[in-house]
Design a protein around this motif. Structure first.
Motif, PDB file in Angstrom:
ATOM      1  N   TRP A  97      -1.125  53.689  -9.315  1.00  0.00           N
ATOM      2  CA  TRP A  97      -1.699  53.191 -10.577  1.00  0.00           C
ATOM      3  C   TRP A  97      -1.770  51.669 -10.550  1.00  0.00           C
ATOM      4  O   TRP A  97      -0.737  50.990 -10.526  1.00  0.00           O
ATOM      5  N   ASP A  98      -2.993  51.139 -10.588  1.00  0.00           N
ATOM      6  CA  ASP A  98      -3.142  49.687 -10.490  1.00  0.00           C
ATOM      7  C   ASP A  98      -3.631  49.049 -11.790  1.00  0.00           C
ATOM      8  O   ASP A  98      -4.124  47.926 -11.797  1.00  0.00           O
ATOM      9  N   GLU A  99      -3.483  49.784 -12.906  1.00  0.00           N
ATOM     10  CA  GLU A  99      -3.792  49.170 -14.208  1.00  0.00           C
ATOM     11  C   GLU A  99      -2.573  48.359 -14.664  1.00  0.00           C
ATOM     12  O   GLU A  99      -1.455  48.609 -14.205  1.00  0.00           O
ATOM     13  N   PRO A 100      -2.766  47.395 -15.591  1.00  0.00           N
ATOM     14  CA  PRO A 100      -1.596  46.657 -16.115  1.00  0.00           C
ATOM     15  C   PRO A 100      -0.581  47.642 -16.702  1.00  0.00           C
ATOM     16  O   PRO A 100      -0.952  48.558 -17.442  1.00  0.00           O
ATOM     17  N   THR A 101       0.682  47.461 -16.347  1.00  0.00           N
ATOM     18  CA  THR A 101       1.696  48.438 -16.767  1.00  0.00           C
ATOM     19  C   THR A 101       1.793  48.565 -18.292  1.00  0.00           C
ATOM     20  O   THR A 101       2.042  49.649 -18.799  1.00  0.00           O
ATOM     21  N   VAL A 102       1.583  47.439 -19.018  1.00  0.00           N
ATOM     22  CA  VAL A 102       1.688  47.534 -20.489  1.00  0.00           C
ATOM     23  C   VAL A 102       0.697  48.535 -21.061  1.00  0.00           C
ATOM     24  O   VAL A 102       0.945  49.127 -22.108  1.00  0.00           O
ATOM     25  N   SER A 103      -0.427  48.730 -20.371  1.00  0.00           N
ATOM     26  CA  SER A 103      -1.450  49.624 -20.924  1.00  0.00           C
ATOM     27  C   SER A 103      -1.240  51.080 -20.501  1.00  0.00           C
ATOM     28  O   SER A 103      -1.935  51.970 -20.982  1.00  0.00           O
ATOM     29  N   ILE A 104      -0.288  51.328 -19.598  1.00  0.00           N
ATOM     30  CA  ILE A 104      -0.106  52.718 -19.129  1.00  0.00           C
ATOM     31  C   ILE A 104       1.347  53.176 -19.258  1.00  0.00           C
ATOM     32  O   ILE A 104       1.784  54.078 -18.546  1.00  0.00           O
ATOM     33  N   MET A 105       2.080  52.570 -20.187  1.00  0.00           N
ATOM     34  CA  MET A 105       3.498  52.936 -20.313  1.00  0.00           C
ATOM     35  C   MET A 105       3.685  54.410 -20.697  1.00  0.00           C
ATOM     36  O   MET A 105       4.646  55.048 -20.257  1.00  0.00           O
ATOM     37  N   ASP A 106       2.769  54.963 -21.499  1.00  0.00           N
ATOM     38  CA  ASP A 106       2.910  56.384 -21.871  1.00  0.00           C
ATOM     39  C   ASP A 106       2.844  57.258 -20.619  1.00  0.00           C
ATOM     40  O   ASP A 106       3.627  58.186 -20.437  1.00  0.00           O
ATOM     41  N   LYS A 107       1.872  56.916 -19.755  1.00  0.00           N
ATOM     42  CA  LYS A 107       1.679  57.668 -18.514  1.00  0.00           C
ATOM     43  C   LYS A 107       2.906  57.510 -17.601  1.00  0.00           C
ATOM     44  O   LYS A 107       3.375  58.464 -16.990  1.00  0.00           O
ATOM     45  N   ILE A 108       3.427  56.294 -17.532  1.00  0.00           N
ATOM     46  CA  ILE A 108       4.595  56.025 -16.680  1.00  0.00           C
ATOM     47  C   ILE A 108       5.807  56.805 -17.197  1.00  0.00           C
ATOM     48  O   ILE A 108       6.518  57.472 -16.436  1.00  0.00           O
ATOM     49  N   ASN A 109       6.027  56.750 -18.520  1.00  0.00           N
ATOM     50  CA  ASN A 109       7.168  57.478 -19.102  1.00  0.00           C
ATOM     51  C   ASN A 109       7.029  58.983 -18.876  1.00  0.00           C
ATOM     52  O   ASN A 109       8.008  59.670 -18.558  1.00  0.00           O
ATOM     53  N   ALA A 110       5.805  59.495 -19.043  1.00  0.00           N
ATOM     54  CA  ALA A 110       5.589  60.938 -18.874  1.00  0.00           C
ATOM     55  C   ALA A 110       5.869  61.346 -17.432  1.00  0.00           C
ATOM     56  O   ALA A 110       6.502  62.378 -17.170  1.00  0.00           O
ATOM     57  N   CYS A 111       5.420  60.530 -16.486  1.00  0.00           N
ATOM     58  CA  CYS A 111       5.648  60.846 -15.072  1.00  0.00           C
ATOM     59  C   CYS A 111       7.139  60.771 -14.747  1.00  0.00           C
ATOM     60  O   CYS A 111       7.678  61.640 -14.049  1.00  0.00           O
ATOM     61  N   ALA A 112       7.812  59.731 -15.277  1.00  0.00           N
ATOM     62  CA  ALA A 112       9.256  59.592 -15.025  1.00  0.00           C
ATOM     63  C   ALA A 112       9.993  60.808 -15.587  1.00  0.00           C
ATOM     64  O   ALA A 112      10.923  61.334 -14.961  1.00  0.00           O
ATOM     65  N   ASP A 113       9.572  61.282 -16.756  1.00  0.00           N
ATOM     66  CA  ASP A 113      10.203  62.474 -17.354  1.00  0.00           C
ATOM     67  C   ASP A 113       9.970  63.709 -16.495  1.00  0.00           C
ATOM     68  O   ASP A 113      10.861  64.528 -16.291  1.00  0.00           O
ATOM     69  N   GLU A 114       8.742  63.837 -15.997  1.00  0.00           N
ATOM     70  CA  GLU A 114       8.416  64.989 -15.149  1.00  0.00           C
ATOM     71  C   GLU A 114       9.295  65.001 -13.897  1.00  0.00           C
ATOM     72  O   GLU A 114       9.824  66.031 -13.494  1.00  0.00           O
ATOM     73  N   LEU A 115       9.447  63.816 -13.296  1.00  0.00           N
ATOM     74  CA  LEU A 115      10.245  63.730 -12.069  1.00  0.00           C
ATOM     75  C   LEU A 115      11.702  64.106 -12.324  1.00  0.00           C
ATOM     76  O   LEU A 115      12.308  64.852 -11.555  1.00  0.00           O
ATOM     77  N   ILE A 116      12.261  63.612 -13.422  1.00  0.00           N
ATOM     78  CA  ILE A 116      13.685  63.896 -13.661  1.00  0.00           C
ATOM     79  C   ILE A 116      13.887  65.358 -14.058  1.00  0.00           C
ATOM     80  O   ILE A 116      14.915  65.961 -13.746  1.00  0.00           O
ATOM     81  N   LYS A 117      12.885  65.940 -14.699  1.00  0.00           N
ATOM     82  CA  LYS A 117      13.008  67.359 -15.084  1.00  0.00           C
ATOM     83  C   LYS A 117      13.003  68.260 -13.847  1.00  0.00           C
ATOM     84  O   LYS A 117      13.556  69.352 -13.857  1.00  0.00           O
ATOM     85  N   ALA A 118      12.372  67.781 -12.783  1.00  0.00           N
ATOM     86  CA  ALA A 118      12.316  68.587 -11.555  1.00  0.00           C
ATOM     87  C   ALA A 118      13.577  68.418 -10.706  1.00  0.00           C
ATOM     88  O   ALA A 118      13.761  69.117  -9.712  1.00  0.00           O
ATOM     89  N   ALA A 119      14.452  67.484 -11.102  1.00  0.00           N
ATOM     90  CA  ALA A 119      15.651  67.215 -10.292  1.00  0.00           C
ATOM     91  C   ALA A 119      16.759  68.211 -10.617  1.00  0.00           C
ATOM     92  O   ALA A 119      16.918  68.612 -11.769  1.00  0.00           O
ATOM     93  N   SER A 120      17.543  68.584  -9.594  1.00  0.00           N
ATOM     94  CA  SER A 120      18.630  69.541  -9.855  1.00  0.00           C
ATOM     95  C   SER A 120      19.789  68.854 -10.575  1.00  0.00           C
ATOM     96  O   SER A 120      20.487  69.473 -11.364  1.00  0.00           O
ATOM     97  N   CYS A 121      19.996  67.564 -10.302  1.00  0.00           N
ATOM     98  CA  CYS A 121      21.059  66.836 -11.004  1.00  0.00           C
ATOM     99  C   CYS A 121      20.455  65.561 -11.598  1.00  0.00           C
ATOM    100  O   CYS A 121      20.271  64.562 -10.892  1.00  0.00           O
ATOM    101  N   PRO A 122      20.116  65.589 -12.893  1.00  0.00           N
ATOM    102  CA  PRO A 122      19.437  64.438 -13.502  1.00  0.00           C
ATOM    103  C   PRO A 122      20.192  63.118 -13.338  1.00  0.00           C
ATOM    104  O   PRO A 122      19.575  62.077 -13.086  1.00  0.00           O
ATOM    105  N   ALA A 123      21.521  63.145 -13.453  1.00  0.00           N
ATOM    106  CA  ALA A 123      22.282  61.886 -13.359  1.00  0.00           C
ATOM    107  C   ALA A 123      22.129  61.278 -11.967  1.00  0.00           C
ATOM    108  O   ALA A 123      21.889  60.073 -11.822  1.00  0.00           O
TER     109      ALA A 123
END
Ligand code: SF4
Length: 228
Positions: A46-72
């Motif tokens: 993603w090469d857009e300014p991060t301020v304009s895509i924070m929703d997308k970044i947060n959603a992706c970060a959430d998806e990644l942690i949900k797929a982890a066996s140990c979130p911590a």
């Protein structure tokens, strides 16, 4: 506990509530700091300014942690990866366990991502109202507005230098300055001697000697320092 409940606690913002949820309770809530933003944007190319895509970044970060066996462990690992391997300059892609799935590595664009656009800092000015009754107590309230300083104790204040009701206000020359993430605030202390406040003001009067019992924000502690 969950992140929504934690976020209701005084002074707890999105990052802290997610950190406590992930690290203390092992819940799949992703704290998103600069390291996580860098890894996520590079992984996706993603090469857009991060301020304009924070929703997308947060959603992706959430998806990644949900797929982890140990979130911590995951939350700690992605932050470490961002701090030590996927660094701002010269990321060590050849050592990175994510490179097979990394768009920026594939496209050789890691050095151009993330795109950080510095926000112009805003300078705001307002009044903080010190209403003192005949017993020497000051009017304080719990901040109910969502977001900034939610749940903390404060004197009433604003960011537009208007007076809240007609009275014999005394605008002093005393000021407090505070730096928030996106703006700089200067509050002028405004005094009033009054034994009551308008209907609907749901705070209380408290003696300065008891102020230590209340969760004042750092901003309001600066105000307290000016009156004591
Ligand atoms: S492959 Fe390179 S750019 Fe991609 S996540 Fe790893 S270190 Fe970052």
């Amino acid at each position: 506990a969950n992140r929504a409940e934690l976020a209701k606690l005084p002074g707890i913002g999105a990052y802290t509530s997610a950190s406590v949820a992930a690290f203390a309770f092992n819940l799949p809530e992703s704290p998103v700091d600069g390291n996580v933003i860098r890894v996520v944007t590079r992984l996706n190319g993603w090469d857009e300014p991060t301020v304009s895509i924070m929703d997308k970044i947060n959603a992706c970060a959430d998806e990644l942690i949900k797929a982890a066996s140990c979130p911590a462990d995951y939350a700690s690992a992605i932050m470490d990866l961002g701090a030590t391997v996927c660094t701002p300059k010269s990321p060590q892609c050849l050592l990175c366990p994510l490179r097979e799935n990394c768009k920026a590595f594939k496209d050789q664009t890691a050095d151009k991502i993330p795109v950080i656009v510095k926000l112009k800092r805003d300078a705001r000015k307002g009044y903080v109202f010190l209403i003192k009754n005949a017993a020497g107590e000051f009017y304080i309230r719990t901040r109910s507005e969502k977001g900034l300083l939610h749940g903390l104790t404060e004197f009433p204040w604003n960011t537009d230098e208007t007076l809240p009701f007609e009275a014999d206000w005394k605008i002093t020359r005393k000021k407090v300055k505070h730096v928030f993430t996106h703006f700089d605030l200067t509050l002028t202390l405004v005094l009033l001697n009054a034994d009551s406040v308008p209907a609907g003001w749901d705070g209380r009067f408290a003696v300065p000697e008891k102020f230590a019992d209340y969760p004042f924000s750092t901003l309001m502690k600066k105000v307290v320092a000016k009156i004591s």
